[in-house]
Design a protein around this motif. Structure first.
Motif, short mmCIF file in Angstrom:
data_model
loop_
_atom_site.label_atom_id
_atom_site.label_comp_id
_atom_site.label_asym_id
_atom_site.label_seq_id
_atom_site.Cartn_x
_atom_site.Cartn_y
_atom_site.Cartn_z
N GLY A 163 38.60 35.98 57.94
CA GLY A 163 38.81 35.41 59.67
C GLY A 163 40.25 36.00 59.97
N GLY A 164 40.99 37.11 59.45
CA GLY A 164 42.18 37.37 59.87
C GLY A 164 43.43 36.57 59.44
N ARG A 165 43.14 35.70 58.21
CA ARG A 165 44.06 35.01 57.69
C ARG A 165 45.45 35.97 57.53
N LEU A 166 46.55 35.11 58.09
CA LEU A 166 47.91 36.00 57.75
C LEU A 166 48.57 35.29 56.46
N ARG A 167 49.12 36.31 55.77
CA ARG A 167 49.56 36.04 54.48
C ARG A 167 51.00 36.92 54.65
N PHE A 168 52.05 36.51 54.12
CA PHE A 168 53.29 37.15 53.85
C PHE A 168 53.14 37.82 52.66
N GLU A 169 53.83 39.20 52.27
CA GLU A 169 53.79 39.78 50.88
C GLU A 169 54.00 38.82 49.80
N ASP A 170 54.94 37.87 49.62
CA ASP A 170 55.18 36.87 48.71
C ASP A 170 53.90 36.20 48.21
N GLN A 171 53.12 36.10 49.15
CA GLN A 171 52.02 35.24 48.68
C GLN A 171 50.74 36.03 48.33
N ALA A 172 51.11 37.42 48.10
CA ALA A 172 49.90 38.32 47.77
C ALA A 172 49.37 38.10 46.04
N GLN A 173 50.33 37.32 45.36
CA GLN A 173 49.91 36.93 43.88
C GLN A 173 48.79 36.02 43.89
N GLU A 174 48.86 35.23 45.11
CA GLU A 174 47.72 34.28 44.90
C GLU A 174 46.48 34.58 45.22
N LEU A 175 46.39 35.65 45.99
CA LEU A 175 45.13 36.55 46.20
C LEU A 175 44.70 37.33 45.08
N LEU A 176 45.58 37.83 44.35
CA LEU A 176 45.51 38.79 43.40
C LEU A 176 44.67 37.61 42.27
N ASP A 177 45.32 36.52 41.84
CA ASP A 177 44.67 35.69 41.08
C ASP A 177 43.49 35.10 41.43
N ARG A 178 43.10 34.96 42.71
CA ARG A 178 41.68 34.96 43.10
C ARG A 178 40.44 35.72 42.43
N VAL A 179 41.30 36.84 42.78
CA VAL A 179 40.24 38.12 42.42
C VAL A 179 40.14 38.23 41.26
N TYR A 180 41.38 38.32 40.12
CA TYR A 180 41.34 38.50 38.87
C TYR A 180 41.44 37.52 37.98
N GLY A 181 41.40 36.31 38.42
CA GLY A 181 41.48 34.94 37.74
C GLY A 181 42.80 34.94 36.92
N GLY A 182 43.99 35.36 37.61
CA GLY A 182 45.52 35.33 36.66
C GLY A 182 45.69 36.07 35.76
N LEU A 183 44.81 37.18 35.49
CA LEU A 183 45.07 38.20 34.55
C LEU A 183 45.80 39.53 34.97
N VAL A 184 46.24 39.65 36.02
CA VAL A 184 46.71 40.78 36.80
C VAL A 184 47.96 40.32 37.55
N ARG A 185 49.27 40.91 37.42
CA ARG A 185 50.37 40.57 37.85
C ARG A 185 50.62 41.67 39.10
N LEU A 186 51.23 41.27 40.12
CA LEU A 186 51.50 41.97 41.17
C LEU A 186 52.26 43.20 40.94
N GLN A 187 52.12 44.22 41.34
CA GLN A 187 52.77 45.66 41.31
C GLN A 187 53.03 45.96 42.58
N PRO A 188 54.31 46.72 42.91
CA PRO A 188 54.42 47.22 44.09
C PRO A 188 53.61 48.07 44.87
N GLU A 189 52.73 48.85 43.73
CA GLU A 189 51.91 49.86 44.69
C GLU A 189 50.72 49.18 44.97
N PHE A 190 50.43 47.86 44.60
CA PHE A 190 49.39 47.24 45.37
C PHE A 190 49.40 47.07 46.48
N LEU A 191 50.50 47.19 47.03
CA LEU A 191 50.80 46.95 48.71
C LEU A 191 51.32 48.11 49.47
#
Length: 277
Positions: free
Chosen positions: A154-182
Motif C-alpha cells: 500500500g505504498g508504505r514508507l520506510r527509511f533506509e535504516d528500516q530496510a533490514q526489517e524487510l530483509l528479515d521478513r523475506v529471508y528469515g534473518g539469514l541475510v544482512r543488509l548490504q549497500p548494493e541492495f539499495l
C-alpha cells in the motif's frame, strides 16, 4: 497504405535497444504481456496511467510538498483504486503482466512498482526503482528527504535504516543488509526482473515454451547474460533443438570457462553432439 504492425517481440527488441532515457517502461512492460495477449493494445493502458496521474494532480491543486504528494498518490492507488499485493496467488503469471495488473489491481512488488513509478513520473516525482532482494521497492529521491516506498504494501514508507526489517521478513534473518541492495534499478533492470519472474514461474510449471520466450527477451536486453545463455541452451536441448542448444552452451563456456558448472556443461555438449550424429 496501412503500415503493418510488427510482432510484439520485434517491437520489444526495438524498444529495449534504446538508451535508458528514451525507454518507455510501461510500453515495454505491455509488450512483454502482448506475447501472452496477441490482441493487446497498449494505448488504453497507457491512458489509464495518465488518468490516474490526473486524478492525483487534481486533488493537489497548488500543493507541492513531497510527503503530501506521495500521500495523495498512495490514496488514489491503494485506497480508492485498491491496488494491492497478490499474496494469495503470488506466483500467478498474470501478476507480471501490466495489463492484468491494471485490470485486476493486484500484482507483485515489481509490477506494482511499475505502476507506481509511471504514475509518479507523470506527476514529476523524482522516483527510482530499487532492486531490493526478493521485494522490489521504489525510492523517492528529493532534495530534502529520501524514503523507500513499498507498493506491495500500500505504498508504505520506510527509511533506509528500516530496510533490514524487510530483509528479515523475506529471508528469515539469514541475510544482512548490504549497500548494493539499495542501489537504484534502471528501466532495463526492471524489465529483466519481470522476465526472470516469469521464467521462474514457467520453469516451475514445466512450461518450456514460455520459459524459453522469457529467456529470449532477457537476452534482447542483456545479450551477455551468461546464465541466461546456459539456461536457454538447456531448454533448447530439452525441446529438441540440439544444434542451437550446443551453440548456446559453447558460447556460455567461452564467456565463463571457469564457471562452477563448466564440467557439467561440457559433458552435456558432448552428449548432445553424440546424439546428433
Amino acid at each position: 497504405m496501412t503500415t503493418p504492425v510488427l510482432p510484439a517481440r520485434d517491437r520489444f527488441a526495438a524498444m529495449v535497444s534504446k538508451p535508458e532515457t528514451e525507454l518507455d517502461l510501461a510500453s515495454a512492460a505491455l509488450l512483454i504481456a502482448a506475447e501472452e495477449y496477441p490482441q493487446l493494445s497498449p494505448a488504453p493502458y497507457l491512458r489509464r496511467l495518465d488518468l490516474l496521474a490526473e486524478r492525483v494532480r487534481d486533488r493537489l491543486g497548488e500543493e507541492t510538498a513531497p510527503l503530501v504528494v506521495l500521500q495523495e498518490l498512495n490514496r488514489v492507488l491503494f485506497e480508492e483504486e485498491r491496488f494491492r499485493g497478490n499474496a494469495e496467488a503470488y506466483y500467478e503469471p498474470r501478476n507480471s503482466f501490466l495489463n492484468d495488473v491494471l485490470d485486476r489491481r493486484v500484482g507483485i512488488p515489481i509490477s506494482l512498482s511499475v505502476v507506481y513509478l509511471e504514475v509518479g513520473w507523470r506527476l514529476g516525482l523524482p522516483l527510482r526503482g530499487v532492486g531490493f532482494p526478493g521485494h522490489f521497492l521504489v525510492r523517492y529521491e528529493g532534495e530534502v528527504i529520501r524514503v523507500l516506498l513499498d507498493p506491495f504494501e500500500g505504498g508504505r514508507l520506510r527509511f533506509e535504516d528500516q530496510a533490514q526489517e524487510l530483509l528479515d521478513r523475506v529471508y528469515g534473518g539469514l541475510v544482512r543488509l548490504q549497500p548494493e541492495f539499495l542501489e537504484a534499478a534502471g528501466k532495463k533492470d526492471m524489465l529483466v526482473r519481470l522476465l526472470k519472474n516469469l521464467k521462474a514461474i514457467y520453469l516451475n510449471r514445466h512450461d518450456d515454451t514460455r520459459a524459453l520466450a522469457a529467456i529470449e527477451r532477457i537476452l534482447l536486453i542483456r545479450p551477455l547474460a551468461t546464465a541466461e545463455l546456459r539456461d536457454r541452451g538447456m531448454l533448447l536441448a530439452r525441446t529438441g533443438r540440439v544444434g542451437e542448444a550446443i551453440a548456446d552452451l559453447e558460447r556460455y563456456l567461452d564467456c565463463a570457462p571457469e564457471a562452477p558448472d563448466a564440467r557439467r556443461v561440457r559433458n552435456m555438449i558432448e552428449q548432445l553432439a553424440r546424439g546428433a550424429k
